[in-house]
Design a protein around this motif. Structure first.
Motif, PDB file in Angstrom:
ATOM      1  N   ASP A   1      62.491  77.552  72.620  1.00  0.00           N
ATOM      2  CA  ASP A   1      61.596  77.892  71.522  1.00  0.00           C
ATOM      3  C   ASP A   1      62.304  78.660  70.412  1.00  0.00           C
ATOM      4  OD1 ASP A   1      59.571  76.610  72.875  1.00  0.00           O
ATOM      5  OD2 ASP A   1      58.617  78.450  73.581  1.00  0.00           O
ATOM      6  N   GLN A   2      63.314  79.437  70.765  1.00  0.00           N
ATOM      7  CA  GLN A   2      63.976  80.283  69.779  1.00  0.00           C
ATOM      8  C   GLN A   2      65.209  79.649  69.143  1.00  0.00           C
ATOM      9  OE1 GLN A   2      64.683  83.929  71.913  1.00  0.00           O
ATOM     10  NE2 GLN A   2      62.505  84.306  72.199  1.00  0.00           N
ATOM     11  N   SER A   3      65.746  78.591  69.749  1.00  0.00           N
ATOM     12  CA  SER A   3      66.986  78.085  69.182  1.00  0.00           C
ATOM     13  C   SER A   3      67.074  76.566  69.057  1.00  0.00           C
ATOM     14  CB  SER A   3      68.178  78.590  69.999  1.00  0.00           C
ATOM     15  OG  SER A   3      68.083  78.142  71.321  1.00  0.00           O
ATOM     16  N   LEU A   4      66.528  75.816  69.967  1.00  0.00           N
ATOM     17  CA  LEU A   4      66.681  74.366  69.935  1.00  0.00           C
ATOM     18  C   LEU A   4      65.455  73.639  69.408  1.00  0.00           C
ATOM     19  CD1 LEU A   4      68.313  73.764  73.444  1.00  0.00           C
ATOM     20  CD2 LEU A   4      69.444  74.236  71.294  1.00  0.00           C
ATOM     21  N   ASN A   5      64.378  74.342  69.238  1.00  0.00           N
ATOM     22  CA  ASN A   5      63.092  73.739  68.923  1.00  0.00           C
ATOM     23  C   ASN A   5      63.099  72.901  67.643  1.00  0.00           C
ATOM     24  OD1 ASN A   5      60.510  73.370  69.918  1.00  0.00           O
ATOM     25  ND2 ASN A   5      59.656  74.933  68.586  1.00  0.00           N
ATOM     26  N   HIS A   6      64.009  73.211  66.708  1.00  0.00           N
ATOM     27  CA  HIS A   6      64.015  72.441  65.454  1.00  0.00           C
ATOM     28  C   HIS A   6      64.611  71.055  65.628  1.00  0.00           C
ATOM     29  CE1 HIS A   6      67.999  74.380  65.266  1.00  0.00           C
ATOM     30  NE2 HIS A   6      68.363  73.421  64.455  1.00  0.00           N
ATOM     31  N   PHE A   7      65.248  70.786  66.768  1.00  0.00           N
ATOM     32  CA  PHE A   7      65.769  69.442  66.964  1.00  0.00           C
ATOM     33  C   PHE A   7      65.550  68.890  68.372  1.00  0.00           C
ATOM     34  CE2 PHE A   7      69.340  72.269  67.798  1.00  0.00           C
ATOM     35  CZ  PHE A   7      69.883  71.771  68.963  1.00  0.00           C
TER      36      PHE A   7
ATOM     37  N   SER B   1      58.838  70.795  77.100  1.00  0.00           N
ATOM     38  CA  SER B   1      57.660  71.534  77.551  1.00  0.00           C
ATOM     39  C   SER B   1      57.935  72.132  78.929  1.00  0.00           C
ATOM     40  CB  SER B   1      56.453  70.605  77.617  1.00  0.00           C
ATOM     41  OG  SER B   1      56.624  69.677  78.677  1.00  0.00           O
ATOM     42  N   TYR B   2      57.106  73.099  79.312  1.00  0.00           N
ATOM     43  CA  TYR B   2      57.199  73.652  80.666  1.00  0.00           C
ATOM     44  C   TYR B   2      57.076  72.530  81.691  1.00  0.00           C
ATOM     45  CZ  TYR B   2      57.212  78.721  80.099  1.00  0.00           C
ATOM     46  OH  TYR B   2      57.573  80.015  79.842  1.00  0.00           O
ATOM     47  N   GLY B   3      56.233  71.560  81.381  1.00  0.00           N
ATOM     48  CA  GLY B   3      56.015  70.440  82.290  1.00  0.00           C
ATOM     49  C   GLY B   3      57.261  69.601  82.524  1.00  0.00           C
ATOM     50  N   GLN B   4      58.245  69.688  81.657  1.00  0.00           N
ATOM     51  CA  GLN B   4      59.505  68.968  81.830  1.00  0.00           C
ATOM     52  C   GLN B   4      60.562  69.847  82.500  1.00  0.00           C
ATOM     53  OE1 GLN B   4      59.612  68.026  77.514  1.00  0.00           O
ATOM     54  NE2 GLN B   4      60.288  66.015  78.207  1.00  0.00           N
TER      55      GLN B   4
ATOM     56  N   LYS C   1      68.699  81.773  82.950  1.00  0.00           N
ATOM     57  CA  LYS C   1      68.820  81.303  84.328  1.00  0.00           C
ATOM     58  C   LYS C   1      67.489  80.925  84.969  1.00  0.00           C
ATOM     59  CE  LYS C   1      73.216  81.917  84.180  1.00  0.00           C
ATOM     60  NZ  LYS C   1      74.003  80.754  83.815  1.00  0.00           N
ATOM     61  N   SER C   2      66.369  81.352  84.415  1.00  0.00           N
ATOM     62  CA  SER C   2      65.066  81.021  85.011  1.00  0.00           C
ATOM     63  C   SER C   2      64.352  79.993  84.123  1.00  0.00           C
ATOM     64  CB  SER C   2      64.197  82.278  85.131  1.00  0.00           C
ATOM     65  OG  SER C   2      63.770  82.713  83.849  1.00  0.00           O
ATOM     66  N   GLY C   3      63.345  79.358  84.691  1.00  0.00           N
ATOM     67  CA  GLY C   3      62.550  78.405  83.914  1.00  0.00           C
ATOM     68  C   GLY C   3      61.962  79.055  82.674  1.00  0.00           C
ATOM     69  N   TYR C   4      61.457  80.270  82.841  1.00  0.00           N
ATOM     70  CA  TYR C   4      60.890  80.999  81.705  1.00  0.00           C
ATOM     71  C   TYR C   4      61.956  81.259  80.644  1.00  0.00           C
ATOM     72  CZ  TYR C   4      58.752  84.713  78.961  1.00  0.00           C
ATOM     73  OH  TYR C   4      58.263  85.470  77.918  1.00  0.00           O
ATOM     74  N   ASP C   5      63.138  81.704  81.067  1.00  0.00           N
ATOM     75  CA  ASP C   5      64.231  81.964  80.118  1.00  0.00           C
ATOM     76  C   ASP C   5      64.628  80.692  79.378  1.00  0.00           C
ATOM     77  OD1 ASP C   5      64.340  84.625  80.937  1.00  0.00           O
ATOM     78  OD2 ASP C   5      66.049  84.304  82.287  1.00  0.00           O
ATOM     79  N   ILE C   6      64.650  79.579  80.096  1.00  0.00           N
ATOM     80  CA  ILE C   6      65.008  78.294  79.475  1.00  0.00           C
ATOM     81  C   ILE C   6      63.997  77.949  78.389  1.00  0.00           C
ATOM     82  CG2 ILE C   6      65.131  75.801  79.908  1.00  0.00           C
ATOM     83  CD1 ILE C   6      66.342  76.571  82.692  1.00  0.00           C
ATOM     84  N   LYS C   7      62.710  78.108  78.697  1.00  0.00           N
ATOM     85  CA  LYS C   7      61.667  77.800  77.696  1.00  0.00           C
ATOM     86  C   LYS C   7      61.792  78.724  76.490  1.00  0.00           C
ATOM     87  CE  LYS C   7      57.935  75.884  76.054  1.00  0.00           C
ATOM     88  NZ  LYS C   7      58.192  74.929  74.992  1.00  0.00           N
TER      89      LYS C   7
ATOM     90  N   ILE D   1      71.781  74.613  78.643  1.00  0.00           N
ATOM     91  CA  ILE D   1      71.165  75.940  78.541  1.00  0.00           C
ATOM     92  C   ILE D   1      71.617  76.826  79.704  1.00  0.00           C
ATOM     93  CG2 ILE D   1      68.975  77.205  78.595  1.00  0.00           C
ATOM     94  CD1 ILE D   1      67.751  74.763  77.091  1.00  0.00           C
ATOM     95  N   LEU D   2      71.812  76.220  80.861  1.00  0.00           N
ATOM     96  CA  LEU D   2      72.255  76.999  82.021  1.00  0.00           C
ATOM     97  C   LEU D   2      73.684  77.539  81.855  1.00  0.00           C
ATOM     98  CD1 LEU D   2      70.686  75.019  85.010  1.00  0.00           C
ATOM     99  CD2 LEU D   2      70.005  77.266  84.122  1.00  0.00           C
TER     100      LEU D   2
END
Length: 185
Positions: free
Chosen positions: A30-36, A40-43, A20-26, A14-15
């Motif tokens: 959620d918008q592209s990789l979530n189906h596979f 979580s933010y905790g990770q 570039k930020s934790g928020y952007d990564i999440k 993703i980087l």
């Protein structure tokens, strides 16, 4: 070379995008990789800490007027090398599936036929909603001109999601038909 967990490799990947930020990564997850692949933010933040600690990325604080400072992560050449090395390795195993619908269906002899039908119809509806989401994502990717070399690969993963979802919808329809025939006997 040190091995990392798949979440770390996902974040390294993703980087390579504009995230570039934790928020952007999440958000990207959620918008592209979530189906596979779900993270979580905790990770995310412990993985980012490890990535920086192992010199796979550097962290820089950035500020925008009227907004709080945020940390931005940028891959180092070592981080890119670790990602490339992982990408070139064969997969370790076929993904194991934990599927609640299959687990419940396996033991459905202990519930009414009506409940089983309802379970399958509800699952089918959720799958149809997911399929529509995939179509929307696909249109968004195709309309977004700045994805460059990533577009084809993003569409491959999306196609996988669409095909497996379509197969699951067909499976629901077939199972419902068989239940209907059994009911008519």
């Amino acid at each position: 070379m040190k091995n990392y967990n798949h979440t770390t490799y996902a974040i390294l990947g993703i980087l390579t995008t504009e995230c570039k930020s934790g928020y952007d990564i999440k958000q990207f997850m959620d918008q592209s990789l979530n189906h596979f692949w779900k993270i979580s933010y905790g990770q995310i933040y412990p993985s980012l800490k490890l990535i920086v600690q192992d010199e796979l990325a550097i962290v820089q604080s950035s500020s925008s007027e009227g907004k709080p400072d945020k940390n931005e992560y940028h891959l180092t050449s070592k981080g890119i090398e670790v990602l490339k090395n992982w990408l070139e390795q064969p997969i370790e195993q076929i993904p194991a599936q934990r599927n609640e619908i299959l687990l419940k269906l396996f033991f459905s002899r202990y519930q009414s036929s009506k409940s089983t039908v309802s379970l399958l119809e509800n699952y089918k509806q959720k799958l149809e909603d997911r399929y529509k989401t995939f179509i929307t994502i696909e249109q968004s990717i195709r309309n977004f001109k700045d994805t460059g070399e990533d577009t084809m690969y993003w569409l491959f993963t999306l196609d996988y999601g669409k095909r497996t979802t379509k197969a699951a919808i067909e499976w629901c329809e077939s199972s419902l038909e068989q239940l209907e025939m059994k009911k008519g006997e």
